[in-house]
Design a protein around this motif. Sequence first.
Motif, PDB file in Angstrom:
ATOM      1  N   SER A   1       1.107   0.663  11.224  1.00  0.00           N
ATOM      2  CA  SER A   1       2.223   1.606  11.384  1.00  0.00           C
ATOM      3  C   SER A   1       3.316   1.466  10.326  1.00  0.00           C
ATOM      4  O   SER A   1       3.998   2.449  10.012  1.00  0.00           O
ATOM      5  N   GLU A   2       3.484   0.278   9.743  1.00  0.00           N
ATOM      6  CA  GLU A   2       4.542   0.109   8.743  1.00  0.00           C
ATOM      7  C   GLU A   2       4.365   1.082   7.580  1.00  0.00           C
ATOM      8  O   GLU A   2       5.337   1.470   6.925  1.00  0.00           O
ATOM      9  N   ILE A   3       3.138   1.478   7.317  1.00  0.00           N
ATOM     10  CA  ILE A   3       2.904   2.427   6.220  1.00  0.00           C
ATOM     11  C   ILE A   3       3.499   3.781   6.585  1.00  0.00           C
ATOM     12  O   ILE A   3       4.210   4.402   5.792  1.00  0.00           O
ATOM     13  N   LEU A   4       3.266   4.218   7.818  1.00  0.00           N
ATOM     14  CA  LEU A   4       3.869   5.458   8.315  1.00  0.00           C
ATOM     15  C   LEU A   4       5.394   5.362   8.254  1.00  0.00           C
ATOM     16  O   LEU A   4       6.068   6.280   7.769  1.00  0.00           O
ATOM     17  N   HIS A   5       5.932   4.245   8.702  1.00  0.00           N
ATOM     18  CA  HIS A   5       7.391   4.100   8.727  1.00  0.00           C
ATOM     19  C   HIS A   5       7.975   4.187   7.317  1.00  0.00           C
ATOM     20  O   HIS A   5       8.927   4.927   7.069  1.00  0.00           O
ATOM     21  N   PHE A   6       7.351   3.474   6.400  1.00  0.00           N
ATOM     22  CA  PHE A   6       7.884   3.439   5.032  1.00  0.00           C
ATOM     23  C   PHE A   6       7.804   4.813   4.377  1.00  0.00           C
ATOM     24  O   PHE A   6       8.785   5.300   3.801  1.00  0.00           O
TER      25      PHE A   6
ATOM     26  N   GLU B   1      -0.555  -8.357  -3.417  1.00  0.00           N
ATOM     27  CA  GLU B   1      -0.618  -7.727  -4.738  1.00  0.00           C
ATOM     28  C   GLU B   1      -1.823  -6.796  -4.842  1.00  0.00           C
ATOM     29  O   GLU B   1      -1.718  -5.656  -5.298  1.00  0.00           O
ATOM     30  N   SER B   2      -2.969  -7.271  -4.395  1.00  0.00           N
ATOM     31  CA  SER B   2      -4.171  -6.442  -4.528  1.00  0.00           C
ATOM     32  C   SER B   2      -4.100  -5.226  -3.609  1.00  0.00           C
ATOM     33  O   SER B   2      -4.782  -4.238  -3.840  1.00  0.00           O
ATOM     34  N   SER B   3      -3.270  -5.278  -2.574  1.00  0.00           N
ATOM     35  CA  SER B   3      -3.105  -4.096  -1.725  1.00  0.00           C
ATOM     36  C   SER B   3      -2.495  -2.970  -2.555  1.00  0.00           C
ATOM     37  O   SER B   3      -2.842  -1.796  -2.393  1.00  0.00           O
ATOM     38  N   PHE B   4      -1.616  -3.365  -3.467  1.00  0.00           N
ATOM     39  CA  PHE B   4      -1.024  -2.373  -4.365  1.00  0.00           C
ATOM     40  C   PHE B   4      -2.096  -1.809  -5.304  1.00  0.00           C
ATOM     41  O   PHE B   4      -2.328  -0.606  -5.350  1.00  0.00           O
ATOM     42  N   HIS B   5      -2.783  -2.694  -6.004  1.00  0.00           N
ATOM     43  CA  HIS B   5      -3.759  -2.228  -6.999  1.00  0.00           C
ATOM     44  C   HIS B   5      -4.902  -1.452  -6.359  1.00  0.00           C
ATOM     45  O   HIS B   5      -5.310  -0.397  -6.861  1.00  0.00           O
ATOM     46  N   ALA B   6      -5.408  -1.948  -5.230  1.00  0.00           N
ATOM     47  CA  ALA B   6      -6.536  -1.263  -4.584  1.00  0.00           C
ATOM     48  C   ALA B   6      -6.128   0.148  -4.158  1.00  0.00           C
ATOM     49  O   ALA B   6      -6.903   1.094  -4.281  1.00  0.00           O
ATOM     50  N   THR B   7      -4.884   0.284  -3.694  1.00  0.00           N
ATOM     51  CA  THR B   7      -4.460   1.598  -3.220  1.00  0.00           C
ATOM     52  C   THR B   7      -4.299   2.570  -4.389  1.00  0.00           C
ATOM     53  O   THR B   7      -4.709   3.730  -4.303  1.00  0.00           O
ATOM     54  N   VAL B   8      -3.753   2.090  -5.515  1.00  0.00           N
ATOM     55  CA  VAL B   8      -3.644   2.974  -6.674  1.00  0.00           C
ATOM     56  C   VAL B   8      -5.039   3.331  -7.185  1.00  0.00           C
ATOM     57  O   VAL B   8      -5.339   4.499  -7.456  1.00  0.00           O
ATOM     58  N   ASP B   9      -5.924   2.321  -7.270  1.00  0.00           N
ATOM     59  CA  ASP B   9      -7.303   2.607  -7.676  1.00  0.00           C
ATOM     60  C   ASP B   9      -7.933   3.640  -6.747  1.00  0.00           C
ATOM     61  O   ASP B   9      -8.670   4.524  -7.180  1.00  0.00           O
ATOM     62  N   ALA B  10      -7.647   3.523  -5.452  1.00  0.00           N
ATOM     63  CA  ALA B  10      -8.212   4.456  -4.475  1.00  0.00           C
ATOM     64  C   ALA B  10      -7.797   5.887  -4.825  1.00  0.00           C
ATOM     65  O   ALA B  10      -8.631   6.795  -4.858  1.00  0.00           O
TER      66      ALA B  10
ATOM     67  N   SER C   1       0.837  -1.209   0.000  1.00  0.00           N
ATOM     68  CA  SER C   1       0.000   0.000   0.000  1.00  0.00           C
ATOM     69  C   SER C   1       0.868   1.255   0.000  1.00  0.00           C
ATOM     70  O   SER C   1       0.576   2.226  -0.704  1.00  0.00           O
ATOM     71  N   ALA C   2       1.921   1.229   0.785  1.00  0.00           N
ATOM     72  CA  ALA C   2       2.808   2.394   0.864  1.00  0.00           C
ATOM     73  C   ALA C   2       3.492   2.626  -0.482  1.00  0.00           C
ATOM     74  O   ALA C   2       3.531   3.753  -0.990  1.00  0.00           O
ATOM     75  N   PHE C   3       3.973   1.550  -1.084  1.00  0.00           N
ATOM     76  CA  PHE C   3       4.618   1.687  -2.388  1.00  0.00           C
ATOM     77  C   PHE C   3       3.604   2.159  -3.431  1.00  0.00           C
ATOM     78  O   PHE C   3       3.904   3.013  -4.277  1.00  0.00           O
TER      79      PHE C   3
END
Lengths: 579, 579, 289, 289
Positions: free
Chosen positions: B226-231, B337-346, B205-207
């Motif tokens: 929290s890993e999203i904040l850290h990244f 993988e879908s965490s990536f796509h869903a976040t970009v779609d978001a 999601s962060a990427f």
Amino acid sequence: MHDLTFAFVGAGGDGAVTAGDIMAGVCASEGLHVIKTEAYGPQIRGGESSATVRVSSKPVYAQADAVDVLVVFSWADFARFQNEVLLATDAVIFHESADAPPDEMSSRTCHAVPFAALAREAGAPASKNVIAVGLLTARYGLPLELTRHAISRRFAKKEAAVIEANLRAFDRGVIQEETLPQTGKEQLEYTSSEPRLLMSGNEASAFAAIHAGCRFFAGYPITPSSEILHFLSEWLPKIGGSSLQTEDELAAIGAIIGASFAGVKSMTATSGPGLALMAELLGLSSIAEVPAVIVNVQRGGPSTGIPTKSEQSDLFHAVYASHGDTPRVVIACSDVESSFHATVDAFNMAEEYQVPVIVLSDQSIAQRRETINASVLQHEVRERRMATPDDLHEYRRYRDTPDGVSPMSVPGMSGGMYQTNGLEHDEQGRPNASFNVHEAMNAKRYRKLDAIAERYPLFDRFGAKRPEVGILCWGSSIGVVREAIAHMGVEDRVGVFAPIMISPLPTHDLQSFIDSCGSLLVVEVSYAAQFTQHLRTQVDLPRAKTTVHSRSGGKTLAASEVEAELRTLLTNVSLEVLA
Amino acid sequence: MHDLTFAFVGAGGDGAVTAGDIMAGVCASEGLHVIKTEAYGPQIRGGESSATVRVSSKPVYAQADAVDVLVVFSWADFARFQNEVLLATDAVIFHESADAPPDEMSSRTCHAVPFAALAREAGAPASKNVIAVGLLTARYGLPLELTRHAISRRFAKKEAAVIEANLRAFDRGVIQEETLPQTGKEQLEYTSSEPRLLMSGNEASAFAAIHAGCRFFAGYPITPSSEILHFLSEWLPKIGGSSLQTEDELAAIGAIIGASFAGVKSMTATSGPGLALMAELLGLSSIAEVPAVIVNVQRGGPSTGIPTKSEQSDLFHAVYASHGDTPRVVIACSDVESSFHATVDAFNMAEEYQVPVIVLSDQSIAQRRETINASVLQHEVRERRMATPDDLHEYRRYRDTPDGVSPMSVPGMSGGMYQTNGLEHDEQGRPNASFNVHEAMNAKRYRKLDAIAERYPLFDRFGAKRPEVGILCWGSSIGVVREAIAHMGVEDRVGVFAPIMISPLPTHDLQSFIDSCGSLLVVEVSYAAQFTQHLRTQVDLPRAKTTVHSRSGGKTLAASEVEAELRTLLTNVSLEVLA
Amino acid sequence: MTASPYSPTDYKTDLKPVWCPGCGDFAVLNSVYRALSDLHIEPHQTAIISGIGCSSRLPGYVETYGFNSLHGRALPLATGMKLAAPNLTVLAVGGDGDGLAIGGNHFMHAARRNVDIAYFMMDNEIYGLTKGQAAPTTPSGDKTKSTIYGNPEVSVDPCALAISLGASWVGRGFSGDVKGTTELMKLAISHHGFAFLNIISPCVTWRGDHQTKELRAKLAAIPADHDRADRTAALRFTSEPEHLMTTGVLYETQRPTLIDEMMEIRDKAIGQAPPPGREEILRVFAPAM
Amino acid sequence: MTASPYSPTDYKTDLKPVWCPGCGDFAVLNSVYRALSDLHIEPHQTAIISGIGCSSRLPGYVETYGFNSLHGRALPLATGMKLAAPNLTVLAVGGDGDGLAIGGNHFMHAARRNVDIAYFMMDNEIYGLTKGQAAPTTPSGDKTKSTIYGNPEVSVDPCALAISLGASWVGRGFSGDVKGTTELMKLAISHHGFAFLNIISPCVTWRGDHQTKELRAKLAAIPADHDRADRTAALRFTSEPEHLMTTGVLYETQRPTLIDEMMEIRDKAIGQAPPPGREEILRVFAPAM
Ligand SMILES: Cc1ncc(C[n+]2csc(CCOP(=O)(O)OP(=O)(O)O)c2C)c(N)n1
Ligand SMILES: Cc1ncc(C[n+]2csc(CCOP(=O)(O)OP(=O)(O)O)c2C)c(N)n1
Ligand code: SF4
Ligand code: SF4
Ligand SMILES: [Mg+2]
Ligand SMILES: [Mg+2]
């Protein structure tokens, strides 16, 4: 005439609202049924305002769609209330003669009255409104002496001269009435009876809290719920309770959870934006099983929306907000009297079942003043299930029981000590992260809702037994629907089912009502049709035979809207019958 | 063997998690498919821990129900992970020989290994875990040299002596393996291929945010997000962006609304308790039509609940929270993988349609590490519809348009100035309390959701075309359902429909799927069956032919749970066929 | 001073203020127009953010970018805006209740972070919009709709609080003194860091005209020889009863602002090196071999 | 001192602390046991409320009434509890992040209202439970999980803040000094009003053992001749770098507490008159005739 609606419209300082107050007071003490509402322009204060007073010899359930008698001090201001003040076709208008009616009024009965001049004559230049009151009192057969008395009471705090002047203004208005053409059907027919109280929905909720034994209130001001804070901060200290105006709504619900944990019945009151902020602490009350009552007075949303107007759009948030599986109860008010009963029921459920209970009211009932008899303000009060000495022996605060309710100890009870939290926990309240405990505790907490649904399957059901058209509605819409059906005289063809318990819903009765109807009409004031969608989660609402009348708030729901829908549906039915 | 699941269990300091990391890394660089998860006891740190590594030559969609190969440094700690570490019937166990197996292990294949003693011998007393890695590497046919290399890399920061000692420990483990009885079927069969990346859902999601053009992040720490904040606090400053750790979640979403208003793509990330606090500001983003992306990583609820474990119970809050009629979008992640796509779609939806978008992930996918190919981390990026010079001529920020989207100006654009608010407002953004404007603006805002539903009817659909049993599920449950169906080999009898868009739902496709199924099974990890209830608001889900498998979180959904339900349903079907 | 490209009236929107006749906020609005004009502020390079309250309606009346947000949330939005667009002139405005009651935590942290914005608090010692309940600034003992037995709480001096919380510029003005307030606004806007200006702005409706009189009586300009850098002295002018209504610049200091810090972090992160591309970022996820 | 009816261990629950070996909070817990015992506190007449964090787990380990509530919300719950049951001994405990970040606004208003409770802040200069992000107390420049380029923000001294916000008793202790901390806790609990005790309690896991060493180095007992009533002097012991870790009672004053105010309001409301019955209340709604 048995049912008349008066309206006064003017600029700031014209005293439209005061005129409404006086008339409402007089009619209430004559034992008439009264519903009074007010409306204001965007200006914070000193702007245009209108007061509408419905007066009837029979019970009334909503403000009328249209105004029969209008007093206009300024047409410019009247124009600003198009949505609030609609005129009946045969409406009679008394307007400031210095201000000529606009063309669109040409077809109407307009009486020009020199309100300003008469007030000056009377030596009370600021009392145009009192002139109007005198005029209407005389014309519509309201008691002159009583009204005179009401006026002197109204200005009691002023010096004698002022009172004198206003009484002169009143008399001047009475005399003026004779100079105006009669139409014959002016007299309001009624036989006076016991005076009634005049109360708003907010006042009814606040009084209900005291009745239910609430001794702590914490709140943060917000329109249109602040009257509850005002009333309780005045009265709770008189009865050994206390009230706290907190720094925000998070602190408000936090404080009542703390007070309730300490054993005192507690409540907060707010409106949408505040309820939104309470979402997380609502969950704490639910998992720690600490009773809490939250009165939420709905206004136009989303966000800051339209703070001074009514809407039924906080249902989703009340029923579904807060992360995780969070049992809570949601109960609705439909008018002033039910605001009292719903609030007492809320305390009863919160205390007996140790759950948060949200009372959903809305601006239209919370701020309108209605006549009510003291005698109906009675309701059984139930108490928290406290831990007995037996329970305290190897006490388990969250002991799993058939109905999910665990006897509760409160600080001060020796041997009742327990340490609770918002974490998932075992029967002792110890944090526990295992699936088995989590599943068991979720089941325990939700079982309380089943017990509540059993004990409180609250709903209004009226009209036809086997309805050709069944209406589903809730809250402030109920009164309007009732008026519409009565006005059309279709009580034998149309039936109404209105849940008072919004969550848990009286599912069984609701489903059998739905199944018993030829076609269905849902009536609600929410653009997104929140009530309709919520019903669908619990019952089958056949899309084919269901019509949804849902629209934004911002103007009062009119009986005519419901009547229009009914006319279509009923003719369709008839046609089917023919076919 | 093509598919093996290893697990390491020990006390703090036993290095179970490190062992898992090394094995996962080696397998990933061999091009194998890997899913790695960890579990910890209640102690904040230094307590018992377990690492589970699933390795397969074919794609895998969830962690396995059971462990094939278990390394136990301490049986006492093993006992603490009953819910997390389940043993396959033919599981092979390597345990510290100093710690004799409990009776219930008597029927199992247990190899006693003197891990502690061997580690001391090797001069690396703290490296019992490396002994175990050596042993498993040898026994299961993983590349020895590569693993040695991985180990020296792992301790690269330590001095040479430490590295030496650990390599000795590794070699000692390899030798030890030969001393243990063979059973023949140990070798993991695969042909090595391109190394794969190892990524967690949070990292994906962060990427994705960076990929989508997000240049501002504001957040408040919370497990398991929290890993999203850290990244992002590490990487955004490197690419000209910035990240702010706020004082709370109210400030976090407030800050991203401010940044987004200023024209910068912005995001926040949180978990249930934080999402609960954001309810009011979510409404502001919705009515002021300021793009905002909120990643919410679900954990056990309600309230603080079970912070370290997974659940699918924030759906209600994500879809229905905030007072008033508040349009927003909710999209789900089902794996890394879908965490990536869903976040970009978001981001694409938020920016193009000027709405708040909530990305629903959960602990099980956000914190597990999965193998993924860089090549799949590609997704079209769309931009905000900015005001053109034409639009700016007599600019109306909230101009009513066919799809409800009004071209947006941002500070810095001359002639684009507008004053917005959370009040209901007209096309210019001026506060307006009239019904007509309110209704029109509600319609405009909700019309955007129709456009989104059109453009993004996102769902997963696999299995039988005309299913005897149709499964409805979402998020992290999808992978488990896929595994269950594959394991039973019923792809031709069972079909799955899993909406990726949770709100607005792909209603049309959803309904036709439902209608096409013999019977239905809903699978979700929520005691209150939030997904099921939500579906009912939009589609007809015949109660008679629907089974709901919904239970609390706190343990990972197992394929066996789904298989059990399917077995019953499929036999019923068969019976019906016979009858 | 060269003539400004914009006259005060150029900043007027065509929206009529909803304020009551005689409300102090009208004068505050005028001061805003003048300050912006005197400073030659580009309307499209400016954003004014507020919370909710009578005073928070102000952004609607100023022809810049404006955001009348939520009760108590002006500062988080302003902070995000400034970080996203450092060249923007960002002003936060609102009421005493908005900033000190529900918004108190954001006030504390915005001051601590030294966010580069000017924050004007229109202080009427009451909740105006909700019709007259006690605010944290309401004097003890005063009767209001929510304190009919007299306000039990001690009132907060927003300036004392701001200094304690770390604001790097703190001043107080009186709405009735348009010229003086304008000058203070100009200094606040020009300050590099978090500048807090408390503007006494009477509420004629819920505090009555007497409030204005009483306040005027208490007003006193800060002595010319006051050393703005002296924190203790500044606090004296906010804590000692006779100084409660001292107007002028009470405190001023220079320390790194949030934007300075952001720039420094970017510098530490990559300095002059080119920003990392996709591959470089993904390398983080390559198994350590 | 007469022997206490309760020994420190009588206050122990059978719940095992989740804290890391070496965590400073163990010592704080011991001081709580001793203070309660020394003060002869009745367990069932006592409630301990916390927020969320490692430190906020403390109430679970003390055999009184306890409530480990939500992150940042300990003080609102404690305030409601005290108002509902004035005779209860109410303690609030929690972390620096809990009280200064998300809970900052409640801290400000509880201090201002002088709520009659003792509030122990276990200050480890970090977010422990969430695994090591910067807290408002984290020294500038320190690298944490959320500030890998060094913490850009200036850190807050909780004691300085408490004094500025109006706390009527402010002290600082060090968890390692169980005896000293116990004495401070006893004074705080015995104080009439809002007593704030900042307890430096190292986080061995996210701040490392070096933190403890560094802190110990900075520690200094407040001079015996310090005048607790002197606010300015007290502030000096919290603001000047060399005094940042001064332990002892920094400030103490007496002013009416929230409960005093509540009692006064009840008195103004009816004095000795009997409480109004239903009829009297309903009379409010009778039309004024
Ligand atoms: C979350 C929330 N709570 C409460 C309110 C109601 N509200 C609107 S303005 C206001 C306070 C107004 O006082 P202040 O901030 O001093 O502004 P003023 O009207 O005095 O200028 C309140 C409580 C709200 N809009 N939102
Ligand atoms: C609303 C909300 N946001 C965030 C969190 C996550 N969280 C739990 S504890 C904590 C901070 C812990 O730091 P501190 O309060 O100093 O306590 P410590 O663990 O250091 O003792 C955070 C951010 C939460 N539980 N709830
Ligand atoms: S209520 Fe008071 S603050 Fe609000 S506009 Fe009127 S005078 Fe101004
Ligand atoms: S993380 Fe730090 S504060 Fe938390 S228990 Fe461990 S040592 Fe203590
Ligand atoms: Mg104010
Ligand atoms: Mg801490």
